[in-house]
Design an enzyme around this catalytic site. Structure first.
Site, PDB file in Angstrom:
ATOM      1  CD  GLU B  72      25.894 -26.422 -53.982  1.00 41.92           C
ATOM      2  OE1 GLU B  72      26.079 -25.222 -54.259  1.00 41.92           O
ATOM      3  OE2 GLU B  72      24.888 -26.825 -53.371  1.00 41.92           O
ATOM      4  CG  HIS B 141      15.587 -31.954 -57.677  1.00 41.85           C
ATOM      5  ND1 HIS B 141      15.332 -30.662 -58.056  1.00 41.85           N
ATOM      6  CD2 HIS B 141      15.785 -31.915 -56.329  1.00 41.85           C
ATOM      7  CE1 HIS B 141      15.360 -29.875 -56.986  1.00 41.85           C
ATOM      8  NE2 HIS B 141      15.642 -30.608 -55.930  1.00 41.85           N
TER       9      HIS B 141
HETATM   10  C1  LIG Z   1      22.823 -25.159 -55.593  1.00 47.36           C
HETATM   11  C2  LIG Z   1      21.887 -25.903 -54.709  1.00 47.36           C
HETATM   12  N1  LIG Z   1      22.370 -26.599 -53.671  1.00 47.36           N
HETATM   13  C3  LIG Z   1      21.542 -27.301 -52.872  1.00 47.36           C
HETATM   14  C4  LIG Z   1      20.197 -27.292 -53.096  1.00 47.36           C
HETATM   15  C5  LIG Z   1      19.269 -28.091 -52.202  1.00 47.36           C
HETATM   16  N2  LIG Z   1      18.451 -27.190 -51.390  1.00 47.36           N
HETATM   17  C6  LIG Z   1      17.220 -26.812 -51.775  1.00 47.36           C
HETATM   18  S1  LIG Z   1      16.542 -25.706 -50.747  1.00 47.36           S
HETATM   19  C7  LIG Z   1      17.895 -25.734 -49.733  1.00 47.36           C
HETATM   20  C8  LIG Z   1      17.947 -24.896 -48.519  1.00 47.36           C
HETATM   21  C9  LIG Z   1      17.653 -23.492 -48.826  1.00 47.36           C
HETATM   22  O1  LIG Z   1      17.644 -22.769 -47.650  1.00 47.36           O
HETATM   23  P1  LIG Z   1      17.291 -21.225 -47.626  1.00 47.36           P
HETATM   24  O2  LIG Z   1      18.096 -20.520 -48.651  1.00 47.36           O
HETATM   25  O3  LIG Z   1      17.413 -20.783 -46.237  1.00 47.36           O
HETATM   26  O4  LIG Z   1      15.772 -21.175 -48.111  1.00 47.36           O
HETATM   27  P2  LIG Z   1      14.500 -21.842 -47.376  1.00 47.36           P
HETATM   28  O5  LIG Z   1      14.376 -23.205 -47.968  1.00 47.36           O
HETATM   29  O6  LIG Z   1      14.735 -21.851 -45.937  1.00 47.36           O
HETATM   30  O7  LIG Z   1      13.332 -21.007 -47.768  1.00 47.36           O
HETATM   31  C10 LIG Z   1      18.853 -26.612 -50.222  1.00 47.36           C
HETATM   32  C11 LIG Z   1      20.143 -26.924 -49.575  1.00 47.36           C
HETATM   33  C12 LIG Z   1      19.718 -26.554 -54.196  1.00 47.36           C
HETATM   34  N3  LIG Z   1      18.406 -26.503 -54.488  1.00 47.36           N
HETATM   35  N4  LIG Z   1      20.563 -25.867 -54.980  1.00 47.36           N
END
Ligand SMILES: Cc1ncc(C[n+]2csc(CCOP(=O)(O)OP(=O)(O)O)c2C)c(N)n1
Ligand SMILES: [Mg+2]
Lengths: 383, 336
Positions: B72, B141
């Site tokens: 972000e 959230h």
């Molecule tokens: C700071 C922040 N930005 C965005 C999100 C929304 N979000 C939740 S999980 C995710 C993707 C995470 O991907 P990864 O790190 O590859 O983990 P995975 O879900 O694949 O296990 C996002 C964008 C969040 N939870 N926190």
């Protein structure tokens, strides 16, 4: 024209060739693999399996139960008993391989998909389900379970894990009899882009903290492929921070275990942080609210399912004569019973009384919180 | 606008959900100005986790609708750089709880560059994200973060409560020469309403009287406007005639419209989801007593979230201001 003057003109500039200007990219990124997808053994120059067939059979059991936990989680969400579930399907070998390598004082700072590891570390399934029913936020003692609280703001917990490792290191410097625990910090391929995560690498390296980073590269961060986060293989990111790293086949429980053992030993022996990229695939949706058909092909998912961590382990065990139909049938029964246990566990989660929230904000509730609590109780009494 | 035109070829109104109205507004802005870019996590092929940007990447291409790395601070910081070179980035942050990794870039960089450059740098950046509770989400959230940004000089903060405002306010925000924090009430994304297609009813920074009344003014915005309208309808059955003012813009604040309302009702209640202490209601109550002390028949009351972190979702309906709590405050105010 004076030739010396022309040095540095754009046309005379050397291009940023691999070698001096950036590391030579290996054509093939070496992957630590000990068990091939077809269930046959292979060898690695640096890592050897250290587990007996009996231990691997235990791991197959754990993977099977974790998969069952996950299936039940998804089903409970579909039935409306959970508001959300983040499936771990396909990532079982990582959680089981990690668990088998962890020492009894090691602490885990998890991401949001380590439900199986939580269970193996002894966290009652109710506590995890309680988060997804919307009744609890983390009703357990992390000192005791050594599985720390889930953080939904991606990446923030990685710094906590490094700080915890720094404290473990200080404790040992102050008292040789302090426990030998180290910190395992788990994050995803998406999280690797967050500033906090990069700062976590910097702090871990600066203080040579006894920390292990486990980057679960399941190829996707919701709808974004890993290529959006990095144009180099993720494990190579660690090099720039001075952290040794390897990429391991995340669907190979033997390889995950061996690599994790290596990294945990380094941390324990005072050799500083390491980074392990577990190369795997998120077979399911990001969460039950997600629709992967919008951004990836069924073929891709099917290709990865061939590399399933459970079936290759079973195949190998059978070839060793360490697994048979009777054992499989027994395990299936056990999984069935465990599934029923999970389904009933969700009913044991209770909703706290509303007024309890006022007592959790500070060590002592503030005058405002005391007043708001009293007001809520008056309103409840008036109903 | 192609979709709207084909849906309603010769009409000046259409009915849309808030999410679809925002989508239509962004489509119009992308079509009108090639410098407008949409920028965020999962906004491309997925269309955002709430589908607010659905189809826009397909229609305008990956050069105009960019999926970003998961960071972000990076998103806001690079949007600032693009804006310095004449682009108009519309940044989506996925949830209210995820603005904080970008907090420095928003409050110390985006907000201050005009001032730092002695008025020279213009940053027409919109930072939009879903906010507030009520949808049964897990932690981080359901946050109501408006006060942080309304408190930061250099930022403007607006929030639509209905589809028509969603459609127009997003376009007005994109056209604004200053940074706009654009708060979308996520629990209202799927509520439908009539959208006027020819002209906006209000300027971006105007408050609106959304229900006229004589006895008391309910002051609210975003997700709480529907709650207050429902409360006003319920109060009517008890013979009370409540006015509802949708603030729409928290910074700058259209205090004149609010004051006009309270001058004739003499009573006011501020309703917001955010925690009470140092929350936006405190600012409104202070202004009302400073400027309208002599017309007030009763103290300004606040109905808000409690001063705890947002609770687990099974408890959220008791935490959020609801009809009963608004009506109880109305009784209290009228009893003076
Ligand atoms: C700071 C922040 N930005 C965005 C999100 C929304 N979000 C939740 S999980 C995710 C993707 C995470 O991907 P990864 O790190 O590859 O983990 P995975 O879900 O694949 O296990 C996002 C964008 C969040 N939870 N926190
Ligand atoms: Mg991922």
């Amino acid at each position: 024209m004076n030739t010396a003057m022309s040095i540095g003109r754009p046309t005379d500039r050397p291009s940023a060739q691999p070698g001096r200007f950036q590391p030579q990219q290996p054509v093939e990124t070496p992957l630590v693999q000990l068990l091939r997808p077809d269930g046959t053994l292979t060898s690695d120059p640096d890592f050897a399996p250290t587990l007996s067939a009996g231990q691997v059979a235990e791991m197959l059991r754990d993977m099977t139960l974790i998969r069952r936990f996950d299936t039940e989680g998804t089903a409970l969400q579909r039935k409306g008993q959970l508001s959300l579930w983040a499936p771990l399907l396909g990532q079982e070998a990582i959680q089981v391989g990690v668990h088998a390598a962890l020492g009894q004082h090691d602490h885990v700072f998890p991401s949001h998909r380590e439900h199986g590891l939580a269970m193996l570390m002894g966290l009652p399934v109710e506590r995890l389900l309680g988060i997804f029913t919307g009744q609890e936020t983390g009703d357990w003692d992390a000192d005791e379970v050594r599985f720390h609280h889930l953080n939904m703001v991606i990446g923030g917990h990685t710094l906590h894990g490094v700080g915890y490792a720094m404290a473990q290191q200080r404790d040992r410097q102050a008292d040789a009899a302090a426990d030998d625990g180290v910190s395992l910090i788990i994050h995803g391929d998406g999280a690797i882009s967050e500033g906090d995560v990069n700062e976590a690498y910097i702090f871990a390296a600066a203080y040579q903290a006894p920390a292990v980073f486990l980057c679960v590269n399941n190829q996707w961060a919701i709808s974004e492929p890993v290529e959006r986060q990095s144009i180099v293989p993720l494990y190579q990111r660690a090099w720039g921070f001075g952290i040794p790293s390897v990429r391991v086949d995340g669907n190979d429980v033997l390889a995950v275990h061996a690599a994790m053992q290596w990294a945990l030993d380094r941390a324990r022996n005072g050799e500083g942080p390491s980074f392990i990229e577990a190369f795997t695939y998120r077979v399911g949706a990001h969460t039950t609210s997600d629709d992967p058909t919008k951004y990836r092909s069924k073929e891709e998912t099917a290709d990865w399912q061939i590399k399933d961590p459970l079936s290759r382990t079973e195949t190998w065990l059978r070839s060793e004569g360490a697994w048979d139909d009777a054992q499989q049938a027994h395990l299936d029964q056990e999984a069935e019973a465990f599934g029923a246990q999970v389904r009933s566990a969700v009913n044991n989660v209770t909703t706290p009384r509303f007024e309890e929230i006022f007592d959790r904000v500070y060590a002592e509730p503030t005058p405002d919180l005391i007043a708001q609590r009293a007001q809520v109780l008056r309103e409840v009494a008036a109903l | 606008m192609s979709q709207l035109n084909s849906a309603a070829p010769n009409q000046t109104t259409t009915t849309l959900t808030l999410a679809k109205a925002l989508n239509a507004g962004m489509r119009a802005a992308l079509a009108a100005d090639p410098k407008v870019l949409l920028y965020g996590e999962d906004i491309g092929s997925l269309g955002g986790v709430f589908r607010v940007t659905e189809h826009l990447q397909k229609e305008f291409g990956e050069e105009r609708v960019l999926d970003s790395p998961l960071a972000e601070s990076g998103l806001i910081g690079t949007a600032i750089g693009m804006a310095q070179r004449g682009y108009r980035p519309v940044v989506e942050l996925q949830f209210d709880g995820f603005v904080f990794p970008g907090f420095d870039q928003i409050t110390q960089q985006l907000a201050k560059l005009r001032f730092r450059s002695q008025g020279r740098v213009e940053l027409p950046v919109v930072v939009r994200f879903p906010y507030g509770g009520g949808i049964g989400s897990i932690e981080n959230h359901s946050e109501s973060v408006e006060a942080y940004f309304a408190h930061t000089p250099g930022l403007t903060v607006v929030t639509p409560s209905n589809p028509n405002d969603g459609y127009w306010m997003i376009q007005q925000a994109i056209a604004t020469p200053d940074p706009v924090i654009f708060l979308e009430p996520k629990r209202r994304y799927h509520e439908k309403g009539v959208v006027q297609l020819d002209a906006p009813a209000h300027g971006l920074h105007e408050a609106a009287v959304v229900r006229p009344g004589t006895d008391l003014t309910l002051i609210c915005w975003g997700p709480m406007v529907r709650t207050c309208l429902d409360a006003a309808a319920a109060a009517e059955k008890e013979g009370r005639d409540l006015e509802v003012v949708d603030v729409r813009s928290l910074q700058p604040l259209d205090f004149a419209t609010i004051a006009r309302s309270v001058e004739h009702t003499s009573r006011a209640i501020v309703v917001h989801e955010a925690q009470r202490n140092y929350g936006p209601g405190a600012e409104l109550a202070a202004r009302l007593q400073e400027e309208l002390f002599y017309v007030m028949e009763s103290p300004v009351l606040r109905v808000s979230g409690y001063d705890t972190p947002y609770p687990p979702s099974k408890l959220e309906s008791d935490w959020l201001p609801n009809l009963d709590r608004v009506l109880a405050a109305v009784d209290q105010s009228m009893a003076y």
